[in-house]
Design a protein around this motif. Sequence first.
Motif, short mmCIF file in Angstrom:
data_model
loop_
_atom_site.label_atom_id
_atom_site.label_comp_id
_atom_site.label_asym_id
_atom_site.label_seq_id
_atom_site.Cartn_x
_atom_site.Cartn_y
_atom_site.Cartn_z
N ARG A 141 0.81 -1.19 -0.12
CA ARG A 141 0.14 0.07 -0.14
C ARG A 141 1.02 1.31 -0.02
NH1 ARG A 141 -2.00 1.52 5.50
NH2 ARG A 141 -0.26 2.74 5.41
N SER A 142 0.88 1.92 -0.99
CA SER A 142 1.43 3.25 -1.14
C SER A 142 0.98 4.34 -0.23
CB SER A 142 1.51 3.68 -2.71
OG SER A 142 0.56 4.17 -2.98
N LYS A 143 1.88 5.54 -0.17
CA LYS A 143 1.35 6.51 0.62
C LYS A 143 0.00 7.13 0.40
CE LYS A 143 5.58 8.14 2.49
NZ LYS A 143 6.68 9.28 2.85
N GLU A 144 -0.21 7.01 -0.99
CA GLU A 144 -1.54 7.46 -1.62
C GLU A 144 -2.55 6.65 -1.36
OE1 GLU A 144 1.46 7.25 -3.80
OE2 GLU A 144 1.81 9.18 -3.10
N GLY A 145 -2.33 5.58 -0.90
CA GLY A 145 -3.53 4.32 -0.67
C GLY A 145 -3.82 3.54 -1.68
N LYS B 188 9.44 -1.92 -3.47
CA LYS B 188 8.58 -0.84 -3.51
C LYS B 188 8.33 -0.13 -2.13
CE LYS B 188 5.62 -1.63 -7.60
NZ LYS B 188 4.16 -2.05 -7.81
N ASN B 189 8.21 1.06 -2.08
CA ASN B 189 8.06 1.92 -0.98
C ASN B 189 6.75 1.54 -0.52
OD1 ASN B 189 10.54 2.89 -0.67
ND2 ASN B 189 10.02 4.64 -1.96
N GLY B 190 6.39 1.50 0.67
CA GLY B 190 5.08 1.61 1.34
C GLY B 190 5.02 0.50 2.39
N ARG B 191 3.78 0.47 2.75
CA ARG B 191 3.37 -0.85 3.81
C ARG B 191 3.21 -2.22 3.17
NH1 ARG B 191 3.15 -2.74 9.07
NH2 ARG B 191 1.17 -3.40 9.52
#
Length: 90
Positions: free
Chosen positions: A28-32, A42-45
């Motif tokens: 899940r990216s910062k943008e959701g 990849k960056n994110g949760r």
Amino acid sequence: MKQRKVPLRKCIVTNEMKPKKELIRIVRSKEGEVSVDLTGKKNGRGAYLTNSQQCFEIAKSKDVLSKHLNVKVSPEVYDQLEQMRAQAKE
């Protein structure tokens, strides 16, 4: 010669610790937005799932990814996971 340490990750459905390469990462990216991470960088949760049809079915029925990633995961993401698993077998 020293043996390299194999990174382990936990499947969010089975709660089994497995080598990172045996699991599929969903991010899940910062943008959701939720996507499948083939590179594992990849960056994110991130959340990891065992690469099996049974595991995907349980994840879809219980909507485990939505709970773990704190965002509503669309059924298309689960379908995309299933397609990727089928392609990997070929």
